[in-house]
Design an enzyme around this catalytic site. Structure first.
Site: not given
Ligand SMILES: [Mn+2]
Length: 325
Positions: A105, A132, A134, A136, A149, A245, A247, A290
């Site tokens: 990322h 995402d 997360h 980030d 990332h 992303d 994830d 990712e």
């Molecule tokens: Mn990310």
């Protein structure tokens, strides 16, 4: 009545960014190759008049950048960001829809700053839809891991600690006075793993965050309607960048990522988001990040990503090929 605008007007410019230095796990280097093997380009060609695959970006010399404590491999990430920034800026300026294939990322340092530079030159407000697990939004000072990332959003919103990155966008018209991105123009969907300092920063800066509980309670359709409505009423001609992303997705359907978090978006939630983004006709640029083919299962995640991108660019339910994951 749902709109079905014609997305077959604008060329798509694809750039690969085989960068893995921003992640804690190796393997994202193979992401662009895996997406191409899963026939991303061929699929886009069925949906857009012109698709230009520029191949992979060549990074600037890492020796041009200095190390920063708390930001692992910053010179490498900065070197890629500088090149990605220029590629993103040029692609956006050409009138194409830029699509970036990560890579981890941290490619968003360059992809988003590059499209933002073009958008700002056109007096267009930049919005980011960040899909995402997360946020980030760490800085070198707050990041528990130091992996970059987890930092692009903080950098793009002008948080401190990134002086060594600043050379990345020397021609950014407004870096001195304005950030590439206003935090209140960021909509994060799918969050379920946010560090404590990061959480404080997000709410303090006014980032719009929708976590998986919001998905459960409200449903993605209601969330997406609000997000899209808010963007279109805030700005007459927005530049909307989508950053996807792997994830964001539940690990059961997309295992090919180094940072899996259980309880992610389902197949239908993800497709519905892509379909609503497509219907809105607002999307200006895209990152797919990712993907770690070393951890993927027989291309399962790569093929799902290609199908999601196809939904984003206008493939309808009825056009979708039967496929088992
Ligand atoms: Mn990310």
């Amino acid at each position: 009545m749902r709109k079905h605008p014609d997305h077959r007007q604008q060329p798509i410019a694809v750039w690969g960014a085989p960068l893995e230095a921003g992640a804690g796990t190796r393997g994202c280097l193979m992401g662009p190759a895996s997406l191409r093997t899963a026939e991303l380009i061929e699929t886009l060609e069925t949906l857009a008049p012109i698709v230009i695959d520029h191949g992979d970006v060549t990074p600037a010399p890492a020796a041009d950048f200095v190390e920063t404590p708390g930001a692992r491999a910053l010179p490498t990430v900065a070197a890629w960001s500088a090149a990605l920034h220029e590629a993103a800026y040029a692609a956006a300026k050409s009138g194409a829809t830029p699509v970036f294939l990560g890579g981890d990322h941290s490619i968003a340092f360059g992809s988003i700053s590059g499209v933002a530079r073009h958008a700002q030159e056109q007096d267009r407000d930049v919005f980011v839809i960040w899909l995402d697990a997360h946020a980030d939004f760490n800085t070198p000072a707050t990041s528990p891991s130091g992996n970059m990332h987890g930092m692009p959003m903080a950098y793009l919103c002008g948080e401190p600690g990134f002086d060594a990155m600043r050379g990345v966008e020397p021609k950014m018209p407004s870096t001195a006075t304005r950030r590439p991105l206003a935090p209140e123009n960021i909509f994060m969907l799918g969050l379920r793993s946010v560090d404590p300092d990061e959480r404080d920063l997000l709410s303090d800066r006014g980032v719009r965050a929708f976590d998986m509980r919001d998905f459960d309670e409200r449903g993605v359709a209601s969330i997406m309607r609000d997000v899209l409505e808010e963007i279109s009423s805030a700005s007459p001609n927005p530049w909307v960048h989508v950053s996807l992303d792997v994830d964001f997705l539940d690990p059961d359907i997309a295992p090919g990522v180094g940072t899996t978090v259980p309880g992610g978006a389902t197949f239908r939630e993800a497709h519905l988001i892509m379909e609503m983004l497509c219907d809105s006709n607002l999307v200006s640029s895209l990152d797919i990040v990712e993907l770690n083919p070393f951890l993927d299962k027989r291309g399962k995640s790569a093929r799902l990503l290609v199908d999601l991108v196809a939904s984003l660019f206008g493939r309808r339910i009825f056009d979708r090929p039967s496929r088992s994951y």
